[in-house]
Design an enzyme around this catalytic site. Structure first.
Site, PDB file in Angstrom:
ATOM      1  N   HIS A  91       2.386   4.546   1.101  1.00 14.77           N
ATOM      2  CA  HIS A  91       2.560   5.133   2.428  1.00 14.77           C
ATOM      3  C   HIS A  91       3.208   6.512   2.288  1.00 14.77           C
ATOM      4  O   HIS A  91       4.251   6.789   2.902  1.00 14.77           O
ATOM      5  CB  HIS A  91       3.398   4.216   3.324  1.00 14.77           C
ATOM      6  CG  HIS A  91       2.586   3.176   4.052  1.00 14.77           C
ATOM      7  ND1 HIS A  91       2.047   2.087   3.407  1.00 14.77           N
ATOM      8  CD2 HIS A  91       2.194   3.066   5.343  1.00 14.77           C
ATOM      9  CE1 HIS A  91       1.366   1.356   4.291  1.00 14.77           C
ATOM     10  NE2 HIS A  91       1.437   1.924   5.464  1.00 14.77           N
TER      11      HIS A  91
ATOM     12  N   HIS B 214      -2.372  -4.267   8.802  1.00 15.96           N
ATOM     13  CA  HIS B 214      -3.114  -3.340   7.924  1.00 15.96           C
ATOM     14  C   HIS B 214      -4.546  -3.249   8.429  1.00 15.96           C
ATOM     15  O   HIS B 214      -5.243  -4.267   8.525  1.00 15.96           O
ATOM     16  CB  HIS B 214      -3.023  -3.901   6.488  1.00 15.96           C
ATOM     17  CG  HIS B 214      -3.803  -3.228   5.430  1.00 15.96           C
ATOM     18  ND1 HIS B 214      -3.568  -1.938   5.037  1.00 15.96           N
ATOM     19  CD2 HIS B 214      -4.802  -3.698   4.631  1.00 15.96           C
ATOM     20  CE1 HIS B 214      -4.398  -1.643   4.027  1.00 15.96           C
ATOM     21  NE2 HIS B 214      -5.158  -2.694   3.786  1.00 15.96           N
TER      22      HIS B 214
ATOM     23  N   HIS C 163      -1.885   6.796   9.311  1.00 14.11           N
ATOM     24  CA  HIS C 163      -1.370   6.164   8.084  1.00 14.11           C
ATOM     25  C   HIS C 163      -0.213   6.988   7.511  1.00 14.11           C
ATOM     26  O   HIS C 163      -0.399   8.152   7.161  1.00 14.11           O
ATOM     27  CB  HIS C 163      -2.492   6.022   7.045  1.00 14.11           C
ATOM     28  CG  HIS C 163      -1.997   5.505   5.733  1.00 14.11           C
ATOM     29  ND1 HIS C 163      -1.667   4.179   5.545  1.00 14.11           N
ATOM     30  CD2 HIS C 163      -1.729   6.129   4.560  1.00 14.11           C
ATOM     31  CE1 HIS C 163      -1.241   4.029   4.302  1.00 14.11           C
ATOM     32  NE2 HIS C 163      -1.255   5.186   3.687  1.00 14.11           N
TER      33      HIS C 163
ATOM     34  N   GLU D  48       0.832  -1.201   0.000  1.00 17.96           N
ATOM     35  CA  GLU D  48       0.000   0.000   0.000  1.00 17.96           C
ATOM     36  C   GLU D  48       0.866   1.252   0.000  1.00 17.96           C
ATOM     37  O   GLU D  48       1.882   1.306   0.713  1.00 17.96           O
ATOM     38  CB  GLU D  48      -0.856  -0.029   1.273  1.00 17.96           C
ATOM     39  CG  GLU D  48      -1.831   1.101   1.428  1.00 17.96           C
ATOM     40  CD  GLU D  48      -2.552   1.034   2.782  1.00 17.96           C
ATOM     41  OE1 GLU D  48      -1.913   0.687   3.790  1.00 17.96           O
ATOM     42  OE2 GLU D  48      -3.760   1.340   2.806  1.00 17.96           O
TER      43      GLU D  48
ATOM     44  N   ASP E  98       3.329  -2.065   6.016  1.00 17.80           N
ATOM     45  CA  ASP E  98       2.360  -2.884   6.751  1.00 17.80           C
ATOM     46  C   ASP E  98       2.790  -4.356   6.834  1.00 17.80           C
ATOM     47  O   ASP E  98       2.185  -5.146   7.566  1.00 17.80           O
ATOM     48  CB  ASP E  98       0.968  -2.799   6.094  1.00 17.80           C
ATOM     49  CG  ASP E  98       0.338  -1.426   6.269  1.00 17.80           C
ATOM     50  OD1 ASP E  98       0.943  -0.568   6.932  1.00 17.80           O
ATOM     51  OD2 ASP E  98      -0.762  -1.213   5.724  1.00 17.80           O
TER      52      ASP E  98
ATOM     53  N   GLU F 190       4.463   4.937  11.947  1.00 12.35           N
ATOM     54  CA  GLU F 190       5.080   4.114  10.901  1.00 12.35           C
ATOM     55  C   GLU F 190       6.407   4.714  10.429  1.00 12.35           C
ATOM     56  O   GLU F 190       7.369   3.984  10.169  1.00 12.35           O
ATOM     57  CB  GLU F 190       4.114   3.935   9.723  1.00 12.35           C
ATOM     58  CG  GLU F 190       2.975   2.981  10.058  1.00 12.35           C
ATOM     59  CD  GLU F 190       1.991   2.792   8.924  1.00 12.35           C
ATOM     60  OE1 GLU F 190       1.661   1.634   8.620  1.00 12.35           O
ATOM     61  OE2 GLU F 190       1.535   3.794   8.337  1.00 12.35           O
TER      62      GLU F 190
ATOM     63  N   GLU G 189      -7.370  -2.461   7.378  1.00 15.27           N
ATOM     64  CA  GLU G 189      -8.517  -2.953   6.610  1.00 15.27           C
ATOM     65  C   GLU G 189      -8.622  -4.485   6.612  1.00 15.27           C
ATOM     66  O   GLU G 189      -9.628  -5.048   6.191  1.00 15.27           O
ATOM     67  CB  GLU G 189      -8.427  -2.454   5.157  1.00 15.27           C
ATOM     68  CG  GLU G 189      -8.645  -0.963   4.987  1.00 15.27           C
ATOM     69  CD  GLU G 189      -7.397  -0.115   5.243  1.00 15.27           C
ATOM     70  OE1 GLU G 189      -6.450  -0.589   5.918  1.00 15.27           O
ATOM     71  OE2 GLU G 189      -7.372   1.037   4.775  1.00 15.27           O
TER      72      GLU G 189
HETATM   73 ZN    ZN Z   1       0.469   1.265   7.208  1.00 13.75          ZN
HETATM   74 MN    MN Z   2      -2.379  -0.087   5.750  1.00 15.22          MN
END
Ligand code: ZN
Ligand code: MN
Length: 259
Positions: free
Chosen positions: A33, A117, A174, A31, A42, A179, A119
């Site tokens: 970032h 992650h 996010h 994904e 992730d 992160e 989701e």
């Molecule tokens: Zn992430």
């Molecule tokens: Mn994610």
């Protein structure tokens, strides 16, 4: 001796399984970032935490599922970004279920799914549930699984140290301070601090709009980060990483009765 199953021969792996080790499986995502982090965050972060815990308790790490469920605007920017590669829910559920059934067939009875992650969560839950149902029908009823979202192990002390001006929220984090900091600690060569966006947090209404397109998401920053990570640092990353490793080690020991 390595904790990584991928680096073992099958003979070594079979021998290791006889000790009934805790097995760590990361389910992440590929994904975007933001412009300053690689797309593997992730996967990389929970996988490295899983490795550290496995080393501490004599566990094993199996290769991660590197794709996850479709990115959602309010937690990952949305699935319309180039680079984000996602699975349909049925594919993710089936993948998680298949891997857990295979590990059960090998004799694994203690599994930790590291959920990297936001989701993915309920689709991991469903994969675990279907696997346990199938295994029970095959006569295996003593397999125990933990699903761990590592960020839930952030302690109040770490939170105060990392976000002295107040914690925003996990969805808004996010590509944010957490992160970015943890990646600066684990893999600084893959982080570009000079490209960290400066914008304020994303602005979303308290509901989702579909399709998630740029037109439908006027408050979504074009950078893909949902908040600025300007206050990130490797020191904060080390503090968070160590906090996650020690908290998860303790939880895993407790749930699996390890001393
Ligand atoms: Zn992430
Ligand atoms: Mn994610």
């Amino acid at each position: 001796m390595t904790v990584l199953a991928k680096d073992m021969t099958w003979v070594e792996y079979e021998e290791a399984l006889r000790r009934n080790p805790v097995i760590f499986l990361t389910v992440g995502s590929h994904e975007q970032h933001g412009p300053h982090l690689p797309m593997c965050c992730d996967v990389e972060i929970p996988d490295r935490i899983g490795q550290a815990v496995a080393e501490a308790i004599g566990g094993l790490v199996v290769p991660a599922v590197v794709f996850g469920y479709k990115s959602q605007a309010r937690s990952g920017g949305g699935n319309h970004f180039t680079g984000t590669i996602s699975l349909d829910a049925a594919s993710l559920i089936g993948t998680v279920k298949d891997i857990i059934c295979e590990l059960g067939r090998h004799g694994a009875r203690r599994i930790v799914v590291m959920d990297g992650h936001y989701e993915n969560t309920m689709f991991i839950v469903e994969g675990v549930d279907l696997a346990l149902r199938d295994l029970r029908r095959d006569g295996i009823d003593d397999l125990k699984v933990l699903r761990i979202g590592y960020y839930e192990f952030t302690t109040p002390e770490a939170e105060r140290a990392v976000w002295p001006d107040g914690f925003p929220s996990w969805p808004l984090e996010h590509a944010g301070v957490m992160e970015t900091s943890v990646m600066l600690h684990l893999s600084p060569d893959r982080v570009y601090p000079d490209r960290i966006p400066d914008h304020g947090p994303a602005e979303f209404p308290p509901y989702d709009v579909y399709p998630q397109t740029w037109e439908n998401l006027p408050g979504l920053p074009k950078s893909g980060a949902l908040i600025s990570a300007r206050s990130a640092s490797a020191e904060k990353g080390k503090l968070l990483f160590d906090t996650y490793v020690s908290g998860i080690t303790e939880a895993v020991r407790k749930e699996f009765g390890l001393v």
